[in-house]
Every structure is written in structure tokens, then in C-alpha cells.
Design a protein around this motif. Sequence first.
Motif: not given
Length: 182
Positions: A159, A162, A165, A168, A170-172, A175
Motif C-alpha cells: 500500500e 504508512s 497515514k 501501521y 493504527k492501520r491493521g 489484525d
Amino acid sequence: MREIDRRSQFNRRVFLQGAASTVPAVAVATSTGVGISDAWADDGAALSPATLKTLVKVARDIYPHDFLGDSYYIAAVKPWDGKAAEDATVKTMINDGVARLDQAARDHHKVPYAEVAWEADRVALLQGIERSDFFQKIRGDLIVSLYNNKEVWPKFGYEGSSADKGGYIKRGFSDIDWLPKA
């Protein structure tokens, strides 16, 4: 109420007429050597079209990705033409390297490198020159010019950066929905 004619507007006769006019046009285009895929190589400032095409084939053989089109490899190789225009030693290195590769291909397969049909045969030819400055320089530059192309990143599932943005975490990052629940 409006009635719609559900019958197809095309029939066998229309199809055959279209096919009959298409086949000669395709035959003329291919027999005259008209090719869209080769037009990019004619724009070379310092390197010949044959050299540029060989470099694209070398790039594809060094970093083979079947899901990447030739346009990505062309974009990775095209800067070498500019480098060769600016520096005579780079031009000599590329021309000598491609000539050496073509000669090895002619000795083993009777055709230039770019026309060797099987990838395994081309890789064997590359293994014969892998210690040369030409190969090392091309391979090292392709790492940056091919994989640092932002248009290629989505093809690999990357992507991009990061940091802009929020990182990482806070962006999955954590997960892990693909692991079975314990």
C-alpha cells in the motif's frame, strides 16, 4: 407498454461479414511488421531499439513476474537510455554486455538473446555472465527502478508508505483475522 424485441440483432451472416473484413486487416498489419509493442524502443536517444528490447527481456528474466505487463519493465529499463546518452562508459558497458549476451545466444541457439524462445535457456545464458559488471549493474539498478515504481506496488499488495497515514499500528497491524480463533 413498450415491447422489447429479445431476439439477437446479430446472426451468423453479420458475424461472418465482420470476421471476413477483420482477418485481412490483421494479416496485413502483422506481415508489414506494424507492432504497437515495439514502438517505444524507437525513441531511444543513445541505445538502439534492439538493445532496448534485449534489456527488457533481460529485466523480465532477472525478475520474472508473469502478472506484470511489459510496460513496467519498459519503464524500469528506459532510464538506461538517458544514462547512456550522458555517459559514454555506460553506453559502452551496455552495448558490450548486450553484444556478449547476443553472441552467447547465437552460439547456443542460433538467434539473438531476445529471440530465444524458452525462459530457461535465457536464464542459462544470464548465468554465464552473472559475474560481469554489466549484469551486476543492470540487476542492481532494476531492484530500484522496477520495485520502486508506485504503479507496481498494488500488484504486489503493497500500500505504500504508512508514516503519512499514522503508521501501521493504527492501520491493521494487529489484525490477525486470518488465524484460527483459539
